[in-house]
Write a protein that holds these residues in place. Structure first.
Motif, PDB file in Angstrom:
ATOM      1  N   ASN A 109       7.365   6.672   7.859  1.00  0.00           N
ATOM      2  CA  ASN A 109       6.343   7.692   7.993  1.00  0.00           C
ATOM      3  C   ASN A 109       5.305   7.227   8.997  1.00  0.00           C
ATOM      4  OD1 ASN A 109       4.603   9.974   7.148  1.00  0.00           O
ATOM      5  ND2 ASN A 109       3.295   8.282   6.509  1.00  0.00           N
ATOM      6  N   TYR A 124       6.131  10.337  -3.376  1.00  0.00           N
ATOM      7  CA  TYR A 124       7.589  10.154  -3.468  1.00  0.00           C
ATOM      8  C   TYR A 124       7.945   9.491  -4.807  1.00  0.00           C
ATOM      9  CZ  TYR A 124      12.277   8.648  -1.984  1.00  0.00           C
ATOM     10  OH  TYR A 124      13.635   8.443  -1.881  1.00  0.00           O
ATOM     11  N   ARG A 133       3.160   7.245  -2.827  1.00  0.00           N
ATOM     12  CA  ARG A 133       2.842   7.600  -4.217  1.00  0.00           C
ATOM     13  C   ARG A 133       3.472   8.935  -4.610  1.00  0.00           C
ATOM     14  NH1 ARG A 133      -2.189   5.482  -2.553  1.00  0.00           N
ATOM     15  NH2 ARG A 133      -2.858   7.601  -2.101  1.00  0.00           N
ATOM     16  N   PHE A 168      -5.839  10.104  -6.615  1.00  0.00           N
ATOM     17  CA  PHE A 168      -5.664   8.654  -6.754  1.00  0.00           C
ATOM     18  C   PHE A 168      -6.868   7.914  -6.192  1.00  0.00           C
ATOM     19  CE2 PHE A 168      -4.134   4.460  -5.415  1.00  0.00           C
ATOM     20  CZ  PHE A 168      -3.433   4.053  -6.540  1.00  0.00           C
ATOM     21  N   ILE A 173       2.897   4.058 -10.575  1.00  0.00           N
ATOM     22  CA  ILE A 173       2.397   4.522  -9.275  1.00  0.00           C
ATOM     23  C   ILE A 173       1.300   3.581  -8.770  1.00  0.00           C
ATOM     24  CG2 ILE A 173       1.285   6.438  -8.050  1.00  0.00           C
ATOM     25  CD1 ILE A 173       4.235   6.901  -9.137  1.00  0.00           C
ATOM     26  N   MET A 174       0.421   3.141  -9.676  1.00  0.00           N
ATOM     27  CA  MET A 174      -0.638   2.206  -9.268  1.00  0.00           C
ATOM     28  C   MET A 174      -0.036   0.900  -8.761  1.00  0.00           C
ATOM     29  SD  MET A 174      -3.497   2.700 -12.263  1.00  0.00           S
ATOM     30  CE  MET A 174      -4.695   1.565 -11.546  1.00  0.00           C
ATOM     31  N   ASP A 227      -5.702   3.765   3.460  1.00  0.00           N
ATOM     32  CA  ASP A 227      -5.579   4.675   4.598  1.00  0.00           C
ATOM     33  C   ASP A 227      -6.799   5.593   4.756  1.00  0.00           C
ATOM     34  OD1 ASP A 227      -3.097   3.766   5.454  1.00  0.00           O
ATOM     35  OD2 ASP A 227      -1.998   5.095   4.100  1.00  0.00           O
ATOM     36  N   GLY A 243       0.870   5.972   5.409  1.00  0.00           N
ATOM     37  CA  GLY A 243       1.905   6.511   4.531  1.00  0.00           C
ATOM     38  C   GLY A 243       1.711   6.260   3.044  1.00  0.00           C
ATOM     39  N   LEU A 244       0.563   5.694   2.639  1.00  0.00           N
ATOM     40  CA  LEU A 244       0.404   5.340   1.229  1.00  0.00           C
ATOM     41  C   LEU A 244       0.460   6.554   0.305  1.00  0.00           C
ATOM     42  CD1 LEU A 244      -2.312   2.517   1.286  1.00  0.00           C
ATOM     43  CD2 LEU A 244       0.130   2.308   0.793  1.00  0.00           C
ATOM     44  N   ALA A 245      -0.185   7.639   0.707  1.00  0.00           N
ATOM     45  CA  ALA A 245      -0.163   8.842  -0.142  1.00  0.00           C
ATOM     46  C   ALA A 245       1.269   9.342  -0.298  1.00  0.00           C
ATOM     47  CB  ALA A 245      -1.065   9.926   0.454  1.00  0.00           C
ATOM     48  N   GLN A 246       2.037   9.269   0.802  1.00  0.00           N
ATOM     49  CA  GLN A 246       3.424   9.728   0.728  1.00  0.00           C
ATOM     50  C   GLN A 246       4.246   8.818  -0.194  1.00  0.00           C
ATOM     51  OE1 GLN A 246       5.836   9.327   4.230  1.00  0.00           O
ATOM     52  NE2 GLN A 246       7.309  10.878   3.528  1.00  0.00           N
ATOM     53  N   ARG A 286      15.178   5.769  -1.647  1.00  0.00           N
ATOM     54  CA  ARG A 286      14.630   4.823  -0.664  1.00  0.00           C
ATOM     55  C   ARG A 286      13.632   5.527   0.247  1.00  0.00           C
ATOM     56  NH1 ARG A 286      15.631   3.256   4.514  1.00  0.00           N
ATOM     57  NH2 ARG A 286      15.495   1.022   4.970  1.00  0.00           N
ATOM     58  N   LEU A 287      12.527   4.843   0.525  1.00  0.00           N
ATOM     59  CA  LEU A 287      11.518   5.378   1.440  1.00  0.00           C
ATOM     60  C   LEU A 287      10.919   4.234   2.255  1.00  0.00           C
ATOM     61  CD1 LEU A 287       9.649   7.871   2.246  1.00  0.00           C
ATOM     62  CD2 LEU A 287       8.025   6.934   0.590  1.00  0.00           C
ATOM     63  N   ALA A 288      10.952   4.375   3.568  1.00  0.00           N
ATOM     64  CA  ALA A 288      10.261   3.413   4.428  1.00  0.00           C
ATOM     65  C   ALA A 288       8.857   3.926   4.694  1.00  0.00           C
ATOM     66  CB  ALA A 288      11.025   3.244   5.742  1.00  0.00           C
ATOM     67  N   TYR A 289       7.892   3.007   4.810  1.00  0.00           N
ATOM     68  CA  TYR A 289       6.497   3.431   5.005  1.00  0.00           C
ATOM     69  C   TYR A 289       5.795   2.501   5.983  1.00  0.00           C
ATOM     70  CZ  TYR A 289       5.914  -0.318   1.626  1.00  0.00           C
ATOM     71  OH  TYR A 289       5.974  -1.534   0.999  1.00  0.00           O
ATOM     72  N   SER A 290       4.699   3.019   6.524  1.00  0.00           N
ATOM     73  CA  SER A 290       3.856   2.199   7.394  1.00  0.00           C
ATOM     74  C   SER A 290       2.437   2.737   7.262  1.00  0.00           C
ATOM     75  CB  SER A 290       4.359   2.266   8.842  1.00  0.00           C
ATOM     76  OG  SER A 290       4.328   3.596   9.298  1.00  0.00           O
ATOM     77  N   SER A 293       1.577   1.432  -5.400  1.00  0.00           N
ATOM     78  CA  SER A 293       0.562   1.637  -4.374  1.00  0.00           C
ATOM     79  C   SER A 293      -0.077   0.315  -3.962  1.00  0.00           C
ATOM     80  CB  SER A 293      -0.504   2.613  -4.891  1.00  0.00           C
ATOM     81  OG  SER A 293      -1.360   3.017  -3.836  1.00  0.00           O
ATOM     82  N   TYR A 331      -6.409   9.281 -13.689  1.00  0.00           N
ATOM     83  CA  TYR A 331      -5.860   8.151 -14.463  1.00  0.00           C
ATOM     84  C   TYR A 331      -6.112   6.815 -13.771  1.00  0.00           C
ATOM     85  CZ  TYR A 331      -2.557   5.146 -16.906  1.00  0.00           C
ATOM     86  OH  TYR A 331      -2.001   4.110 -17.620  1.00  0.00           O
ATOM     87  N   GLY A 368       1.827   6.650 -14.497  1.00  0.00           N
ATOM     88  CA  GLY A 368       0.598   6.338 -13.768  1.00  0.00           C
ATOM     89  C   GLY A 368       0.507   4.855 -13.436  1.00  0.00           C
TER      90      GLY A 368
END
Lengths: 110, 334
Positions: free
Chosen positions: A4, B209, B207, A60, B228-229, A31, B202-205, B195-199, B232, A90, B225
Motif C-alpha cells: 500500500n 484488513y 488494521r 483507533f 488489532i492493537m 501515520d 498503510g497502518l489504517a489499512q 496476506r497483506l504487504a504494507y508501508s 498495529s 476500545y 480488539g
C-alpha cells in the motif's frame, strides 16, 4: 497483494455545534501523528472551563496518541480547565488499562 | 534434604535450575529456598503453575505464607514473553533488598512453541538480572518434561540443583549463543493464509484488513480488539524500526489439523482453537530485552510496542535473523 503506497487515512477535527469542544474523525497512529498534534493544538485554544473531545468517530488510537491526550489534559489542567473525552474507543480504554498510573488524569465520560 | 543455593554476595545474581522428580523433592527444594529467604527478611515471589501453589502453601505451614507474593504461572506465563517484565517489576519494587524468586515457566503439557519461547525467557533472565542482587530459582519436572527440555535448562542456568547437590552447569551458555539456536525457522501454516504487504501510510489499512479477517473467526470483540492493537503496534514498529515496510499474514490453527493430515486435505472440518498473525519485516532486534520490561507510556522506542504485544497475546513467537524480524502473535479462540 501489492504494497500500500496510498495516502494515510486522514484524521480530521470539527468544532462541536452544541458545546465547547471538537469531534475527531479517523485513526490516530504513526501515520497521522502530525494531524493529531495540530488538532489538539486547536482544541487547547477553545475557551471555557471544560473542553469536550468527541471520539465516537475515532476508530483507533495508539499509545502515543493516548500520551498526547494525557499531555493535552495536563496542559488544560494547568490552566484550571478540564479536557473531557467522550465515546472512547476500545483501543483507548485498553491503553488506559495497561498504563493506569500515567493515564489516571484522563477524564473519560461514562 | 536439598541444598539451598548459598547466600549471594553483594551484587551477585544466582539462577539455579532445580531438577525435581516428585512432589516431595519439589516441596523440599522450593520450601527450603523460601524459608531461607523469609528468615533473612527478603522479599519472595513464588510464580509457579497453579496446581503447585496449594501444596507449597500447606508445606510452609501456618504463617509461612506471610510476606510471599504468590502468582499462578499458567496465567502470568501463558505467554512466556510476559514473565521477565513481571520478575523485574517485583525486584524493582524492593530496591535495596535482594529479591528471591521462584519461577517455573515450563511445565509438562506446554506446546513446543511455548517451551521454545520460555527457554528464550530463561536465557534472557541471565542478561536482565546480571549484576543485580537477586536469586531466581527455576524448578523443572525432570520426570514429566522431555529430555531435550531438561538439556536446554542446563544451558540456560549457570548452576543446577539435583538430588540435593548444587553444582555448576558445564553446559551453560550465554543468551546470545542460545539465541542462534532458538531463532530456528518457523513452520509454514497448514491452511489458507491471508496476506497483506504494507508501508508508510498503510497502518489504517492493516488494521481494517485484520479486523475484517478477524470478524470471520471465533474471537470475542474484546480479543479482536486486542489482536488489532497488537498487529498495529508490530506494523508501526516495521515502519519505524524495520525498514519502513513489512508483511502481515493471518491464519487460524486447530489442534486436530496439526496431528491429522486428512483434516487438512479436505477431510472433516477441523476445530479452530486460535488465530495467528505474523508480522515480518527487515528489522533487527538490536536489544534482545526489548519489550521485556514495563515501559513508560511516553517512551518512543520499539520496546513499548513489543511489551504491549506480549501483554495482549497468549503467545508471541519471536525470530530475529540476518534476513529480518518476525513476530507470530497467537490468540486462543477457546
Amino acid at each position: 497483494m501489492t504494497p500500500n503506497t496510498g495516502a494515510p487515512a486522514p484524521l480530521t477535527a470539527l468544532p462541536m455545534p452544541d458545546r465547547a469542544g471538537a469531534r475527531l474523525s479517523g485513526s490516530c497512529d504513526l501515520d497521522t501523528r502530525q494531524a493529531l498534534s495540530t488538532a489538539l493544538g486547536v482544541v487547547a485554544g477553545i475557551p471555557g472551563p471544560v473542553v469536550h473531545l468527541d471520539l465516537s468517530a475515532v476508530v483507533f488510537l495508539d499509545p502515543t496518541a493516548v500520551a498526547a491526550l494525557v499531555q493535552a489534559s495536563a496542559d488544560l489542567g494547568g490552566q484550571g480547565r478540564r479536557l473531557l473525552l467522550h465515546d472512547a474507543p476500545y483501543s483507548l480504554r485498553k491503553v488506559v488499562e495497561m498504563f493506569p498510573d500515567e493515564c489516571a488524569a484522563l477524564e473519560v465520560a461514562a | 534434604m536439598i541444598t539451598v543455593p548459598a547466600p549471594a554476595g553483594p551484587g551477585a545474581f544466582v539462577h539455579p535450575a532445580l531438577f525435581y522428580r516428585d512432589l516431595a523433592e519439589y516441596l523440599s527444594g522450593v520450601g527450603d529456598f523460601v524459608r531461607t529467604a523469609l528468615a533473612a527478611d527478603e522479599p519472595v515471589l513464588v510464580a509457579v503453575p497453579g496446581p503447585r501453589l496449594d501444596p507449597l502453601r500447606e508445606s510452609l505451614g501456618t504463617g509461612g505464607g506471610a510476606g510471599i507474593t504468590w502468582t499462578d504461572m499458567t496465567e502470568l506465563g501463558r505467554n512466556p514473553g510476559r514473565v521477565l517484565a513481571a520478575l523485574q517489576e517485583f525486584a524493582d519494587r524492593h530496591t535495596g533488598r535482594a529479591a528471591r524468586i521462584v519461577g517455573e515457566p515450563i511445565w509438562p503439557g506446554r506446546s513446543p512453541a511455548e517451551v521454545l519461547e520460555a527457554t528464550r525467557h530463561e536465557a534472557l533472565v541471565n542478561t536482565a538480572f546480571a549484576g543485580r542482587p537477586a536469586t531466581v530459582l527455576c524448578p523443572y519436572d525432570v520426570v514429566g518434561l522431555a529430555p531435550d527440555v531438561v538439556s536446554d535448562a542446563r544451558r540456560t542456568h549457570p548452576t543446577s540443583i539435583e538430588r540435593g547437590r548444587d553444582l555448576p552447569s558445564p553446559a551453560y551458555a550465554d543468551a546470545s549463543a542460545l539465541a542462534a539456536d532458538l531463532d530456528r525457522p518457523l513452520p509454514e501454516p497448514a491452511g489458507p493464509v491471508a496476506r497483506l504487504a504494507y508501508s508508510h501510510g498503510g497502518l489504517a489499512q492493516v488494521r481494517e484488513y485484520a479486523e475484517e479477517w478477524a470478524r470471520g473467526t471465533a474471537l470475542s470483540p474484546a480479543r479482536r480488539g486486542d489482536l488489532i492493537m497488537a498487529i498495529s503496534e508490530a506494523a508501526a514498529n516495521s515502519l519505524a524500526h524495520g525498514g519502513g515496510k513489512g508483511t502481515l499474514r493471518l491464519w487460524t490453527v486447530g489442534g486436530p489439523a496439526t496431528q491429522e493430515p486428512e483434516a487438512v486435505a479436505g477431510g472433516p472440518a477441523r476445530a479452530v482453537t486460535g488465530v495467528v498473525a505474523e508480522i515480518e519485516d527487515g528489522g533487527l532486534l538490536a536489544d534482545p530485552l526489548a519489550g521485556r520490561r514495563r515501559p513508560s507510556l511516553a517512551s518512543a522506542d520499539g520496546g513499548r510496542g513489543l511489551w504491549m504485544i506480549h501483554q495482549l497475546c497468549d503467545l508471541v513467537e519471536v525470530r530475529a535473523t540476518e534476513s529480518g524480524f518476525t513476530l507470530r502473535l497467537h490468540l486462543a479462540t477457546r
